[in-house]
Motif scaffolding. Structure first.
Motif, PDB file in Angstrom:
ATOM      1  N   TRP A   1      54.775  38.963  43.523  1.00  0.00           N
ATOM      2  CA  TRP A   1      55.387  39.383  42.258  1.00  0.00           C
ATOM      3  C   TRP A   1      55.017  38.411  41.142  1.00  0.00           C
ATOM      4  CZ3 TRP A   1      57.630  44.046  42.075  1.00  0.00           C
ATOM      5  CH2 TRP A   1      58.052  44.619  43.275  1.00  0.00           C
ATOM      6  N   LYS A   2      55.006  38.934  39.912  1.00  0.00           N
ATOM      7  CA  LYS A   2      54.659  38.099  38.764  1.00  0.00           C
ATOM      8  C   LYS A   2      55.744  37.065  38.492  1.00  0.00           C
ATOM      9  CE  LYS A   2      53.454  38.259  33.844  1.00  0.00           C
ATOM     10  NZ  LYS A   2      53.207  39.116  32.650  1.00  0.00           N
TER      11      LYS A   2
ATOM     12  N   ASP B   1      49.954  47.491  41.346  1.00  0.00           N
ATOM     13  CA  ASP B   1      50.023  47.209  39.913  1.00  0.00           C
ATOM     14  C   ASP B   1      51.446  46.863  39.491  1.00  0.00           C
ATOM     15  OD1 ASP B   1      48.659  47.242  37.252  1.00  0.00           O
ATOM     16  OD2 ASP B   1      50.183  48.779  36.868  1.00  0.00           O
TER      17      ASP B   1
ATOM     18  N   THR C   1      52.026  43.313  40.514  1.00  0.00           N
ATOM     19  CA  THR C   1      51.286  42.386  39.655  1.00  0.00           C
ATOM     20  C   THR C   1      52.000  42.144  38.333  1.00  0.00           C
ATOM     21  OG1 THR C   1      49.200  43.115  40.628  1.00  0.00           O
ATOM     22  CG2 THR C   1      49.075  41.972  38.506  1.00  0.00           C
ATOM     23  N   HIS C   2      52.629  43.182  37.789  1.00  0.00           N
ATOM     24  CA  HIS C   2      53.273  43.066  36.477  1.00  0.00           C
ATOM     25  C   HIS C   2      54.797  42.973  36.553  1.00  0.00           C
ATOM     26  CE1 HIS C   2      49.333  44.895  35.509  1.00  0.00           C
ATOM     27  NE2 HIS C   2      49.413  44.160  34.421  1.00  0.00           N
TER      28      HIS C   2
ATOM     29  N   ILE D   1      60.446  45.599  35.441  1.00  0.00           N
ATOM     30  CA  ILE D   1      59.334  45.416  34.508  1.00  0.00           C
ATOM     31  C   ILE D   1      59.882  44.923  33.173  1.00  0.00           C
ATOM     32  CG2 ILE D   1      57.338  46.462  33.403  1.00  0.00           C
ATOM     33  CD1 ILE D   1      57.165  46.485  36.423  1.00  0.00           C
TER      34      ILE D   1
ATOM     35  N   ASP E   1      55.498  43.410  29.588  1.00  0.00           N
ATOM     36  CA  ASP E   1      54.590  43.896  30.630  1.00  0.00           C
ATOM     37  C   ASP E   1      54.604  45.415  30.753  1.00  0.00           C
ATOM     38  OD1 ASP E   1      53.926  41.258  31.389  1.00  0.00           O
ATOM     39  OD2 ASP E   1      55.750  41.130  32.595  1.00  0.00           O
ATOM     40  N   ASP E   2      55.481  46.075  29.993  1.00  0.00           N
ATOM     41  CA  ASP E   2      55.659  47.526  30.132  1.00  0.00           C
ATOM     42  C   ASP E   2      54.821  48.246  29.087  1.00  0.00           C
ATOM     43  OD1 ASP E   2      56.534  49.902  31.059  1.00  0.00           O
ATOM     44  OD2 ASP E   2      58.560  49.765  30.256  1.00  0.00           O
TER      45      ASP E   2
END
Length: 681
Positions: free
Chosen positions: A287-288, A368, A371-372, A392, A396-397
């Protein structure tokens, strides 16, 4: 006149007032002793310990035993000191002394044995408990004796000594109030939960009419954290003490592990431990970000994406099928057994764990999203770390702008703007000026006018098609329940869902809360990742599934709470009718316990509940108990009775009356003098 002690074995002296040493085996209980109720084992133990440490401090008073002819038998009857004689016999039994151990006695042949025995027990005044508490404390402080040593010298348990030492450490001001009779012993014991004299005096000065011990303890510990608190469970006593914290114990009640005195230290330790969990999850899953909170941040405002169903690998499918087959075979084989062998029980556990592991693989997050996105790591109600995934942040959205190809040579972007294409000299030979005019957007006023007419048309049409209306309302509710912050609905319905954990402590621990959370998570896992696909998802469901989703979303908006500042009698009446329509039975979700109810009401209310649910006789048996023991006993009596407080009950009469009214209305024949109204009237 000086009286010299003599040994009766060398000189047969029976003169009254003579102090003599008499062998223990020559002493008997006097039949004229006024005490008929035997001494308790505890007091005999105390006498024995005291004599072993300090000797017999007070002489026994005896008279010679006479035979039928009035001659002395050589034995002596104990008029005063029977307890000390029994204590010495106990020491003989333990082989601490011999049965011929000399005992210092005073012979009394003048006074009546029965009278002086009575006098010894009546004409006396016991030491005030406060003096006893302080005396024990002095032994501890001035002589350095610990609880065990003091206990050995006075024949009591070390726990009793610790209690008396704790009582002796109460503020001198409160001790004097206790001496004056303005505090009971139970109230004084409640103050011992802290040794801070200033805090004790502050709470005492602020006491109102309610001076129940539990109220005193509550006020003294309101800045502390109970050992049963989820934070304390998460950290543990050993780690907390190792970090410099102190646990306060109540020596007079069941404190269930005591109280952690430094809430700030405990919170800091919780955050640090959660951060360790969060970093491990972030690195292991990719996770970011990972954020930690003690309480779940319900107002985070982030969009959440749930894990989506994925197909299992052939290997996992085969493993799942094999584990299921073996589990079914073992279940059938051992279905009639009352108790499973250890090896079979362990095999059941391994198979169930394997099935759970593979089931967890059926849902996964898009790479994805990982990642974000990020996770929240929070402290659960049971003192464990809880991981909430798939959030999110706004920065990042930024999904790619989706473009739909139109049939008339234009495209529509995500914002609903029309982008004209293919208009130019190459296509229709128009002039540059005409091309610019054709590409000019419509005015805001015209757009508003046109869409207002379209809205009116939608309203009229939707009201004529209930099936579509059901889908539209369900879509509106689901879009807001599962896609936070997404403005994807066109019906102006705004559901609100009150956070109940902020109003009822521990409500998240209940089975009902877990069932609701599981139901929500089940639907969330089935939702499409993009809210733009939500309408198609709902429209593709069968009618029963649409109704189930609609019911779930509607259920999240129910609010039947009563707040002291609110005046909503009609809303509360509607909640009662809803409960009756649902045949709500709160006995399946809630039970009266000390924590949930009985410890928070008066003794009169407790007795009334027992009287209603059990019997008046049962209530009478509890009437003399103090508040806490009464509440604990009531919890046991009410268990399994199905009793509920009036606020929790569902009255069947509400539904019955409503149903009867409708039946009568339906069966009533139309009045002969009333004609149907024409739509144009």
């Amino acid at each position: 006149m000086t009286i010299h002690a003599k040994n009766v074995e060398t000189a047969n002296v029976s003169a009254s007032g003579t102090e003599v040493f008499i062998p223990l085996n020559k002493l008997k209980k006097s039949p004229r002793n006024a005490r008929k109720t035997p001494h308790s084992e505890a007091i005999i133990e105390a006498y024995a310990a005291s004599i072993a440490a300090k000797g017999i401090l007070q002489n026994l008073v005896v008279e010679p035993e006479l035979d039928g002819e009035g001659a002395e038998t050589g034995f002596y009857l104990v008029s005063i000191g029977e307890g000390r004689r029994l204590a010495q016999l106990l020491r003989v039994k333990r082989k601490q002394i011999k049965k011929t151990e000399p005992v210092r006695c005073v012979i009394d042949t003048v006074n009546d044995a029965h009278e002086i025995s009575l006098d010894e027990n009546v004409t006396r005044e016991a030491m005030h408990p406060a003096d006893q508490f302080e005396a024990f404390r002095r032994l501890n402080e001035e002589r350095g004796w610990g609880a065990e040593e003091i206990a050995a010298r006075f024949g009591v348990t070390a726990h009793v000594v610790r209690q008396r030492l704790r009582l002796g450490s109460v503020s001198p001001k409160l001790m004097q109030v206790y001496r004056d009779g303005d505090l009971t012993l139970d109230q004084l014991m409640a103050f011992t939960i802290t040794e801070d004299h200033a805090r004790q005096e502050q709470v005492f000065d602020n006491l109102t009419y309610n001076r129940d011990p539990y109220m005193i303890r509550r006020q003294l510990t309101q800045t502390h954290v109970a050992a049963a608190d989820r934070r304390a469970v998460f950290i543990g006593a050993e780690a907390y003490i190792g970090a410099g914290g102190m646990i306060i114990r109540d020596l007079f009640t069941d404190d269930r592990g005591g109280f952690y005195d430094d809430a700030a230290l405990l919170d800091r330790m919780v955050i640090e431990k959660l951060q360790g969990f969060a970093e491990s999850v972030r690195q292991a899953e990719g996770w970011k970000w990972a954020d930690v909170h003690i309480d779940y941040p319900h107002a985070h405002g982030l969009r959440r994406i749930y894990a989506q169903p994925v197909a299992l690998s052939e290997e996992d499918e085969a493993a799942y099928a094999a584990a299921s087959d073996e589990l079914n075979r073992l279940t059938e084989e051992w279905s009639s057994a009352e108790e499973l062998p250890d090896d079979v029980d362990k095999r059941f556990g391994k198979l169930e764990a394997e099935l759970e592991r593979i089931d967890a693989l059926r849902h996964a997050y898009d790479p994805d999203v990982i990642t974000h996105g990020g996770v929240f790591v929070v402290l659960s109600h049971d003192g464990t770390a809880r991981i909430e995934r798939g959030f999110i942040r706004a920065e990042d959205d930024q999904p790619e702008r989706r473009v739909q190809e139109g049939s008339d040579g234009y495209t529509i972007n995500d914002d609903g703007e029309i982008i004209e294409e293919g208009i130019g000299p190459e296509r229709d030979g128009d002039s540059d000026e005409e091309t610019q005019d054709a590409g000019k957007p419509l005015s805001d006023l015209l757009v508003r006018d046109l869409t207002a007419h379209r809205t009116l048309g939608l309203r009229l049409a939707l009201g004529e098609q209930p099936d579509v209306a059901l889908i539209a309302v369900t879509h509106t509710l689901a879009a807001q329940a599962f896609y936070q912050g997404a403005e994807a609905h066109c019906l102006e319905i705004r559901p609100t869902s009150t956070y109940l954990a902020g109003h009822a402590n521990g409500i998240e621990d209940t089975a009902a809360a877990k069932a609701l959370a599981d139901r929500h998570a089940g639907w969330a896992a089935d939702m499409p990742g993009d809210v733009a696909n939500l309408w198609g998802f709902i429209a593709s469901l069968d009618h029963a599934s649409v109704m189930a989703l609609f019911a779930h979303c509607a259920s999240l908006t129910v609010n039947a709470m009563k707040q002291p500042w609110e005046r909503k009698p009609c809303a509360h009446e509607t909640a009662d009718r809803l409960a009756a329509a649902l045949s709500l039975d709160m006995t399946t979700h809630w039970a009266p316990t000390v924590r949930t109810y009985l410890g928070r009401i008066t003794k009169a209310h407790i007795l009334a509940a027992i009287c209603e649910a059990v019997s008046e006789e049962a209530a009478e048996r509890l009437a003399a108990l103090k508040k806490q023991p009464m509440a604990e006993a009531a919890e046991q009596l009410l268990a399994g009775t199905g009793w509920l407080p009036p606020l929790m009950r569902t009255e069947p009469t509400v539904l019955a009356e409503t149903g009867n009214a409708r039946s009568e209305e339906a069966n009533e024949p139309p009045a002969g003098d009333l004609a149907p109204l024409d739509a144009t009237d």
